[in-house]
Design a protein around this motif. Structure first.
Motif, PDB file in Angstrom:
ATOM      1  N   PHE A   1       0.859  -1.279  -0.018  1.00  0.00           N
ATOM      2  CA  PHE A   1      -0.107  -0.033  -0.025  1.00  0.00           C
ATOM      3  C   PHE A   1       1.009   1.649  -0.043  1.00  0.00           C
ATOM      4  CE2 PHE A   1      -3.659  -2.495   2.061  1.00  0.00           C
ATOM      5  CZ  PHE A   1      -4.243  -2.761   0.921  1.00  0.00           C
ATOM      6  N   SER A   2       1.847   1.298   0.754  1.00  0.00           N
ATOM      7  CA  SER A   2       2.780   2.500   0.685  1.00  0.00           C
ATOM      8  C   SER A   2       3.608   2.819  -0.593  1.00  0.00           C
ATOM      9  CB  SER A   2       4.263   2.089   1.829  1.00  0.00           C
ATOM     10  OG  SER A   2       4.952   1.160   1.312  1.00  0.00           O
ATOM     11  N   THR A   3       3.784   1.958  -1.531  1.00  0.00           N
ATOM     12  CA  THR A   3       4.301   2.271  -2.634  1.00  0.00           C
ATOM     13  C   THR A   3       3.091   2.070  -4.158  1.00  0.00           C
ATOM     14  OG1 THR A   3       4.815   0.064  -3.260  1.00  0.00           O
ATOM     15  CG2 THR A   3       6.533   1.313  -2.165  1.00  0.00           C
ATOM     16  N   GLN A   4       2.074   1.578  -3.677  1.00  0.00           N
ATOM     17  CA  GLN A   4       0.961   1.043  -4.607  1.00  0.00           C
ATOM     18  C   GLN A   4       1.612   0.296  -5.708  1.00  0.00           C
ATOM     19  OE1 GLN A   4      -2.779   2.252  -4.429  1.00  0.00           O
ATOM     20  NE2 GLN A   4      -1.923   2.133  -2.538  1.00  0.00           N
TER      21      GLN A   4
ATOM     22  N   GLY B   1       2.977 -22.942   5.828  1.00  0.00           N
ATOM     23  CA  GLY B   1       2.272 -21.535   5.994  1.00  0.00           C
ATOM     24  C   GLY B   1       3.232 -20.523   6.146  1.00  0.00           C
ATOM     25  N   ILE B   2       3.216 -19.249   5.250  1.00  0.00           N
ATOM     26  CA  ILE B   2       4.251 -18.502   5.501  1.00  0.00           C
ATOM     27  C   ILE B   2       3.485 -17.177   5.872  1.00  0.00           C
ATOM     28  CG2 ILE B   2       6.125 -17.047   4.102  1.00  0.00           C
ATOM     29  CD1 ILE B   2       6.638 -19.571   2.541  1.00  0.00           C
ATOM     30  N   ALA B   3       3.950 -16.476   7.073  1.00  0.00           N
ATOM     31  CA  ALA B   3       3.512 -15.181   7.564  1.00  0.00           C
ATOM     32  C   ALA B   3       4.469 -13.927   7.018  1.00  0.00           C
ATOM     33  CB  ALA B   3       3.029 -15.092   8.849  1.00  0.00           C
ATOM     34  N   MET B   4       3.939 -12.968   6.472  1.00  0.00           N
ATOM     35  CA  MET B   4       4.887 -11.967   6.397  1.00  0.00           C
ATOM     36  C   MET B   4       5.228 -11.197   7.412  1.00  0.00           C
ATOM     37  SD  MET B   4       4.833 -11.976   2.994  1.00  0.00           S
ATOM     38  CE  MET B   4       5.801 -10.350   2.531  1.00  0.00           C
ATOM     39  N   GLY B   5       6.400 -10.446   7.775  1.00  0.00           N
ATOM     40  CA  GLY B   5       6.709  -9.825   8.864  1.00  0.00           C
ATOM     41  C   GLY B   5       5.768  -8.905   9.464  1.00  0.00           C
ATOM     42  N   ASN B   6       5.061  -8.340   8.286  1.00  0.00           N
ATOM     43  CA  ASN B   6       4.179  -7.384   8.802  1.00  0.00           C
ATOM     44  C   ASN B   6       2.719  -7.766   8.816  1.00  0.00           C
ATOM     45  OD1 ASN B   6       4.545  -7.224   5.467  1.00  0.00           O
ATOM     46  ND2 ASN B   6       2.640  -7.203   5.608  1.00  0.00           N
ATOM     47  N   ALA B   7       2.662  -9.172   9.226  1.00  0.00           N
ATOM     48  CA  ALA B   7       1.457  -9.949   9.437  1.00  0.00           C
ATOM     49  C   ALA B   7       0.854  -9.731  10.907  1.00  0.00           C
ATOM     50  CB  ALA B   7       1.800 -11.332   9.102  1.00  0.00           C
ATOM     51  N   ASP B   8      -0.515  -9.960  11.014  1.00  0.00           N
ATOM     52  CA  ASP B   8      -0.926  -9.956  12.376  1.00  0.00           C
ATOM     53  C   ASP B   8      -0.300 -10.923  13.364  1.00  0.00           C
ATOM     54  OD1 ASP B   8      -2.863  -7.885  11.442  1.00  0.00           O
ATOM     55  OD2 ASP B   8      -4.288  -9.282  10.955  1.00  0.00           O
ATOM     56  N   ASP B   9      -0.295 -10.627  14.353  1.00  0.00           N
ATOM     57  CA  ASP B   9       0.403 -11.652  15.611  1.00  0.00           C
ATOM     58  C   ASP B   9      -0.510 -12.834  15.643  1.00  0.00           C
ATOM     59  OD1 ASP B   9       2.338  -9.594  16.265  1.00  0.00           O
ATOM     60  OD2 ASP B   9       1.389  -9.123  17.957  1.00  0.00           O
TER      61      ASP B   9
ATOM     62  N   ASN C   1       9.226  -8.328   6.212  1.00  0.00           N
ATOM     63  CA  ASN C   1       7.868  -7.628   5.984  1.00  0.00           C
ATOM     64  C   ASN C   1       8.070  -7.374   4.279  1.00  0.00           C
ATOM     65  OD1 ASN C   1       7.691  -6.814   8.497  1.00  0.00           O
ATOM     66  ND2 ASN C   1       8.377  -4.511   8.371  1.00  0.00           N
ATOM     67  N   ILE C   2       6.948  -6.882   3.634  1.00  0.00           N
ATOM     68  CA  ILE C   2       6.699  -6.839   2.258  1.00  0.00           C
ATOM     69  C   ILE C   2       7.551  -6.058   1.557  1.00  0.00           C
ATOM     70  CG2 ILE C   2       5.053  -5.017   2.585  1.00  0.00           C
ATOM     71  CD1 ILE C   2       3.554  -6.168   0.173  1.00  0.00           C
ATOM     72  N   ASN C   3       8.192  -4.899   2.203  1.00  0.00           N
ATOM     73  CA  ASN C   3       8.933  -3.806   1.831  1.00  0.00           C
ATOM     74  C   ASN C   3      10.590  -4.370   1.914  1.00  0.00           C
ATOM     75  OD1 ASN C   3       8.973  -3.278   4.373  1.00  0.00           O
ATOM     76  ND2 ASN C   3       8.503  -1.160   4.067  1.00  0.00           N
ATOM     77  N   GLU C   4      10.671  -5.402   2.586  1.00  0.00           N
ATOM     78  CA  GLU C   4      12.133  -5.895   2.714  1.00  0.00           C
ATOM     79  C   GLU C   4      12.148  -7.118   2.166  1.00  0.00           C
ATOM     80  OE1 GLU C   4      11.913  -6.137   7.128  1.00  0.00           O
ATOM     81  OE2 GLU C   4      12.543  -4.090   7.376  1.00  0.00           O
ATOM     82  N   ASP C   5      11.514  -7.469   1.136  1.00  0.00           N
ATOM     83  CA  ASP C   5      11.975  -8.630   0.132  1.00  0.00           C
ATOM     84  C   ASP C   5      11.526  -9.994   0.849  1.00  0.00           C
ATOM     85  OD1 ASP C   5      12.923  -6.961  -2.109  1.00  0.00           O
ATOM     86  OD2 ASP C   5      14.770  -6.981  -0.888  1.00  0.00           O
ATOM     87  N   GLY C   6      10.558  -9.934   1.688  1.00  0.00           N
ATOM     88  CA  GLY C   6       9.994 -10.959   2.554  1.00  0.00           C
ATOM     89  C   GLY C   6       9.720 -12.263   1.844  1.00  0.00           C
TER      90      GLY C   6
END
Length: 275
Positions: A32-35, A239-247, A259-264
Motif C-alpha cells: 500500500f505504501s508504494t501502490q 504456511g508463511i506469514a509476512m513480517g508485517n502480518a497480524d500476530d 516485511n513486504i518492503n524488505e523482500d519478504g
C-alpha cells in the motif's frame, strides 16, 4: 545477503510435494505504501512457476477492471476471489456463491439504521451505506478520495458475492452476533472485515482447486498477512506469514519472513531453497 527468517517451526512432518503456491495480494504482494507489487516478489514468482502452480487467494474481486493489471503481471494458474466466494482456473469458474438477497437487504437496512459502514466496489463505483466514512478512511490512508459513490441498496438487483464492513472490532462482533449466517473475516484484530457466506474461506476455495488438480493441502505453500489468511495458512503444508502480518497469523505460521518492503517473499523461498 539473505537476512534471518524470524521464525521457522515446521510443525508438519513428512515429505512435502509443494506443487501449489498460494499468495494473498494486499500487503503480501501489493504494498500500500508504494501502490506497487514488490519487484523481488515478481521475480520470485517467475522462478516458482517453473515447478509449481501459482494461485492468487485474495479478498479482492479480481474480475474488476482495476485488478486486471495484477493478473497480467502475475499470470496465475488459478484465482480464489473474495475469500472463496468465487474460484476459477484460467477463466473457467469452478465455484461461486452469492449472499442471499433477503439477507443482503436485512443487513443494508440494519446498517442504515445503525450508521454501520458497509460497502463494495463494482468497477468504477463504490456502493456504500456511509459515504462520509469511506471518504475519511481513504483520506487518512492515501491523502485523498476520488471514488464515485452510489447507495449500497442499488446493488439489490445484482448478485453480490461479498462486501466489506468498515468498522472497529467491537462493532464487527455486534454485527456478527446479529447476522450469524454471515462470516465476518477480520482484516486485523482491530478494524475491518470481509463479509461472506458463513461456510466459505480461502481454504474452502483452495479445496476446489486441489480436487480439480488431484492434490492435497500437504502439497500447498500459502503466504499471507491478515486474519482472512488464517485457515489457508493453517491447513497448508507450509504456511508463511509476512513480517508485517497480524500476530495471530504469525503464531500459526511455519515461517515468519520479513516485511513486504524488505523482500519478504524472496527471502522465504530462498530459505526453503526453492529459488
Amino acid at each position: 545477503m539473505l537476512l534471518k527468517i524470524t521464525q521457522v517451526t515446521f510443525r508438519k512432518k513428512g515429505r512435502l510435494l509443494l506443487k501449489v503456491i498460494s499468495f494473498d495480494i494486499d500487503m503480501t504482494l501489493f504494498d500500500f505504501s508504494t501502490q506497487q507489487i514488490c519487484s523481488s516478489a515478481l521475480e520470485t514468482i517467475e522462478l516458482l512457476r517453473k515447478k509449481s502452480k501459482i494461485v492468487l487467494a485474495t479478498g479482492r474481486n479480481m474480475t474488476l477492471d482495476s485488478n486486471q493489471y495484477i493478473i497480467d503481471l502475475l499470470k496465475p494458474d488459478a484465482i480464489i476471489h473474495m475469500n472463496g466466494t468465487k474460484v476459477e482456473i484460467n477463466g473457467e469458474i469452478l465455484y461461486e456463491e452469492f449472499i442471499k438477497p433477503e439477507l443482503l437487504e436485512a443487513i443494508i437496512n440494519r446498517s442504515e439504521k445503525m450508521s454501520w459502514c458497509i460497502g463494495t466496489s463494482q468497477n468504477s463505483i463504490m456502493y456504500t451505506t456511509n459515504k462520509q466514512k469511506i471518504i475519511e478512511i481513504d483520506t487518512n490512508r492515501l491523502g485523498y478520495c476520488n471514488r464515485n459513490f452510489s447507495a449500497f441498496r442499488n446493488l439489490m438487483a445484482t448478485n453480490v458475492h461479498s462486501f466489506i464492513a468498515y468498522e472497529k472490532s467491537e462493532t464487527l462482533d455486534i454485527m456478527a452476533a446479529e447476522f450469524p449466517m454471515l462470516r465476518f473475516a477480520k482484516f486485523t484484530p482491530d478494524f475491518g472485515a470481509d463479509v461472506i457466506p458463513l461456510n466459505l474461506s480461502k481454504a474452502t476455495g483452495m479445496n476446489f482447486l486441489l480436487s480439480t488438480w488431484n492434490y492435497k493441502f500437504k502439497d500447498v505453500i500459502s503466504v499471507g498477512d491478515s486474519m482472512n489468511d488464517y485457515e489457508i495458512l493453517k491447513k497448508s503444508g507450509i504456511g508463511i506469514a509476512m513480517g508485517n502480518a497480524d500476530d495471530d497469523i504469525k503464531k500459526i505460521a511455519d515461517i515468519v519472513t520479513d516485511n513486504i518492503n524488505e523482500d519478504g517473499i524472496y527471502k522465504a523461498f530462498k530459505t526453503l531453497e526453492m529459488i
